[in-house]
Design an enzyme around this catalytic site. Structure first.
Site, mmCIF file in Angstrom:
data_model
loop_
_atom_site.group_PDB
_atom_site.id
_atom_site.type_symbol
_atom_site.label_atom_id
_atom_site.label_comp_id
_atom_site.label_asym_id
_atom_site.label_seq_id
_atom_site.Cartn_x
_atom_site.Cartn_y
_atom_site.Cartn_z
ATOM 1 C CE LYS A 16 -1.879 -1.388 3.808
ATOM 2 N NZ LYS A 16 -1.447 -2.783 3.910
ATOM 3 N N GLY A 17 1.956 1.202 0.769
ATOM 4 C CA GLY A 17 2.810 2.387 0.889
ATOM 5 C C GLY A 17 3.344 2.805 -0.465
ATOM 6 C CE LYS A 18 6.331 -0.283 -6.383
ATOM 7 N NZ LYS A 18 6.361 -1.575 -7.026
ATOM 8 C CG ASN A 38 -0.269 -1.716 13.977
ATOM 9 O OD1 ASN A 38 -0.238 -0.548 13.610
ATOM 10 N ND2 ASN A 38 -1.406 -2.373 14.117
ATOM 11 N N GLY A 40 4.047 -1.029 8.642
ATOM 12 C CA GLY A 40 5.380 -0.769 8.110
ATOM 13 C C GLY A 40 5.256 -0.586 6.621
ATOM 14 C CG HIS A 41 3.016 1.877 4.707
ATOM 15 N ND1 HIS A 41 2.066 2.871 4.667
ATOM 16 C CD2 HIS A 41 2.369 0.739 4.995
ATOM 17 C CE1 HIS A 41 0.883 2.333 4.927
ATOM 18 N NE2 HIS A 41 1.048 1.050 5.134
ATOM 19 N NE ARG A 142 -17.200 5.009 27.639
ATOM 20 C CZ ARG A 142 -18.416 4.692 28.037
ATOM 21 N NH1 ARG A 142 -19.408 5.506 27.807
ATOM 22 N NH2 ARG A 142 -18.644 3.572 28.683
ATOM 23 C CD GLN A 224 -2.465 -2.246 10.813
ATOM 24 O OE1 GLN A 224 -3.376 -1.478 11.042
ATOM 25 N NE2 GLN A 224 -1.217 -1.922 10.991
ATOM 26 C CB THR A 301 7.806 -7.973 14.000
ATOM 27 O OG1 THR A 301 7.220 -8.595 12.849
ATOM 28 C CG2 THR A 301 6.763 -7.135 14.707
ATOM 29 N N GLY A 302 10.237 -8.022 11.612
ATOM 30 C CA GLY A 302 11.219 -8.909 10.998
ATOM 31 C C GLY A 302 10.753 -10.353 10.912
ATOM 32 N NE ARG A 305 5.505 -9.298 5.485
ATOM 33 C CZ ARG A 305 6.094 -8.351 4.748
ATOM 34 N NH1 ARG A 305 6.398 -8.576 3.495
ATOM 35 N NH2 ARG A 305 6.366 -7.183 5.277
ATOM 36 N N GLY A 415 8.182 -4.863 -9.565
ATOM 37 C CA GLY A 415 9.458 -4.711 -8.858
ATOM 38 C C GLY A 415 9.296 -3.715 -7.725
HETATM 39 P P1 IMP Z 1 -1.556 -5.813 16.288
HETATM 40 O O1 IMP Z 1 -2.070 -4.905 15.209
HETATM 41 O O2 IMP Z 1 -0.139 -5.516 16.673
HETATM 42 O O3 IMP Z 1 -2.480 -5.885 17.471
HETATM 43 O O4 IMP Z 1 -1.509 -7.308 15.689
HETATM 44 C C1 IMP Z 1 -2.692 -8.019 15.347
HETATM 45 C C2 IMP Z 1 -2.494 -8.845 14.081
HETATM 46 O O5 IMP Z 1 -2.339 -7.972 12.966
HETATM 47 C C3 IMP Z 1 -1.241 -9.719 14.099
HETATM 48 O O6 IMP Z 1 -1.528 -10.918 13.381
HETATM 49 C C4 IMP Z 1 -0.210 -8.893 13.322
HETATM 50 O O7 IMP Z 1 0.779 -9.701 12.728
HETATM 51 C C5 IMP Z 1 -1.120 -8.257 12.284
HETATM 52 N N1 IMP Z 1 -0.591 -6.982 11.772
HETATM 53 C C6 IMP Z 1 -0.586 -5.786 12.402
HETATM 54 N N2 IMP Z 1 -0.045 -4.847 11.622
HETATM 55 C C7 IMP Z 1 0.286 -5.431 10.470
HETATM 56 C C8 IMP Z 1 0.859 -4.970 9.240
HETATM 57 O O8 IMP Z 1 1.161 -3.780 9.041
HETATM 58 N N3 IMP Z 1 1.036 -5.915 8.284
HETATM 59 C C9 IMP Z 1 0.670 -7.206 8.442
HETATM 60 N N4 IMP Z 1 0.119 -7.682 9.559
HETATM 61 C C10 IMP Z 1 -0.068 -6.805 10.566
#
Ligand code: IMP
Length: 427
Positions: A16-18, A38, A40-41, A142, A224, A301-302, A305, A415
């Site tokens: 999506k970022g790209k 959470n 990462g783009h 809240r 996400q 998180t490295g 997948r 690519g």
């Molecule tokens: P959380 O968003 O950290 O609470 O994680 C909940 C679920 O969403 C987990 O399975 C994560 O691996 C997944 N998740 C969260 N952010 C991403 C993302 O940017 N890409 C892919 N999976 C994500």
């Protein structure tokens, strides 16, 4: 001028970022509407790789106003680091506007995310441990602190003490952890973070509406993806916000009529990080090959997948859940070496065929994919710049996906570079 939404149609990491970065050239405002760090783009510009977690991808363009909307949860330390990191590489971040209504991720959110995941053991969700779930839970309960609270030390302190009393009791009594200190948190958030974040805070609802009223182009950037959506994803293996296009309305302060284009991003295959059902998952050498060729390791998180074949059943559902108007298909080149490629066109369970995800999730956990197998193209696509130059088998694959999901594929990624997209005209 209505807005455009960019949304992931699978389990995230579709690119999506790209894509947002690519569209940014024609946009004036780019808004992140949900999630937090959470996400990462990754964007490659002139061979240089940039990884964004909180800032909208449009930040690289001087003509764009990047906005962090009210639906996002903000870890201030991450935001400051990201802004400083971009500035150090010559990117001007001074136009960034952050909603005062966005919620703050607090140290106890991160701690709770870590300890609850550990406590759940084999039932853990595989979260990113960034405190996302606990921050959204506090928002709904809240008892959350908002970005605007950084501007009012008295209110900040008051809210912090109310929240921390309960969090410390849970941390100590349930999880056997040491209590956190309100003084230390207040010192960090008010003393260090507030002076840096304060100049960024603005009325993002007005920024976005004024832009639309003035006929400017607004892009709403999801993080996400559809099947990590709190309501429509594979609950409980989901994130705690609404990545679907509807979330772009609530997370930005727009109504549905303010949006007229919803661009879904899909990988040419599919990946997932963390736990949860994944009908087309490959556990064999082909799955490993997708990991290797697609560099399928999480940006944040490295983690490695999970990988599998394209799932048209889920893609069809994503069309409905988001009102997709079109699709951009990414990473087609990852399949370049494959002899044949498979597409899941339906599921089967107990003799029943499903063209859409079964309503009951227990069934989803048991389905077997029904595949169509297509010839591979066995050609390096990374240098292709025009539809006419794509091999027939690659065109056939893309057209087959478009037929299966029922919306046109307009762009095909070949690519990692910003320019490695081919405009595609689905027949
Ligand atoms: P959380 O968003 O950290 O609470 O994680 C909940 C679920 O969403 C987990 O399975 C994560 O691996 C997944 N998740 C969260 N952010 C991403 C993302 O940017 N890409 C892919 N999976 C994500």
């Amino acid at each position: 001028m209505p807005a455009t939404v960019v949304v992931g149609t699978q389990w995230g990491d579709e690119g999506k970022g790209k894509l947002t970065d690519l569209l940014a050239g024609e946009m004036d405002v780019v808004v992140r509407y949900q999630g937090g760090h959470n996400a990462g783009h990754t964007i490659v510009i002139d061979g240089e790789t940039f990884a964004l977690q909180l800032c909208p991808s449009g930040i690289f363009y001087p003509h764009i106003t990047p906005v962090i909307g009210n639906g996002v949860v903000v870890d201030p330390a991450t935001l400051i680091d990201e802004v400083d990191g971009l500035a150090a590489r010559g990117i001007d971040t001074s136009r960034l506007v952050v909603s005062g209504n966005a919620h703050l991720i607090m140290p106890y959110h991160q701690e709770l995310d870590r300890v609850t995941e550990r406590y759940l053991g084999k039932n853990s969700l595989g979260t990113t441990k960034r405190g996302i779930g606990p921050a959204y839970a506090d928002k709904a309960a809240r008892v959350g602190l908002r970005v605007q609270d950084l501007l009012d030390p008295k209110i900040f302190r008051q809210k912090l003490e109310v929240a921390l009393k309960e969090k410390n009791a849970v941390l100590a009594k349930v999880y056997n952890r040491l209590p956190l200190s309100a003084d230390e948190i207040a010192e960090r958030y008010l003393g260090e973070h507030a002076p840096r974040i304060a100049p960024l805070i603005g009325d993002t609802v007005s920024v976005v509406h004024d832009a639309l009223d003035a006929g400017r182009h607004v892009l709403l950037e999801g993080a996400q993806a559809t099947f990590l959506d709190l309501d429509h994803g594979t609950y409980p293996f989901v994130t705690s916000s609404n990545p679907v296009a509807g979330g772009a309305c609530t997370g930005t302060g727009l109504g549905p009529r303010d949006i007229d284009r919803v661009l879904g991003i899909a990988k040419a295959y599919i990946t997932r990080v963390g736990a949860g059902p994944f009908p087309t998952e490959l556990h064999d050498d082909l799955g490993a090959l997708l990991v290797e060729r697609g560099h399928e390791f999480g940006t944040v998180t490295g983690r490695r997948r999970r990988t599998g074949w394209f799932d048209a059943v889920m893609a069809r559902q994503a069309v409905r859940l988001n009102s997709l108007t079109e699709v951009a298909l990414t990473k087609l080149d990852v399949l370049d070496t494959f002899e044949t490629v498979k597409v899941c066109v339906a599921y089967e369970a107990d003799g029943v065929r499903y063209e859409r995800p079964p309503y009951h999730q227990s069934v989803l956990h048991q389905v077997t994919p029904v595949y169509e197998e297509l010839p591979g193209w066995r050609t390096d696509l990374t240098g292709v710049t025009a539809h006419a130059d794509l091999p027939d088998a690659a065109c056939r694959y893309v057209e087959f996906l478009a037929e299966q999901i029922g919306v046109p594929v307009r762009l095909v990624g070949v690519g990692p570079g910003r320019e490695q997209f081919v405009s595609f005209a689905t027949a």
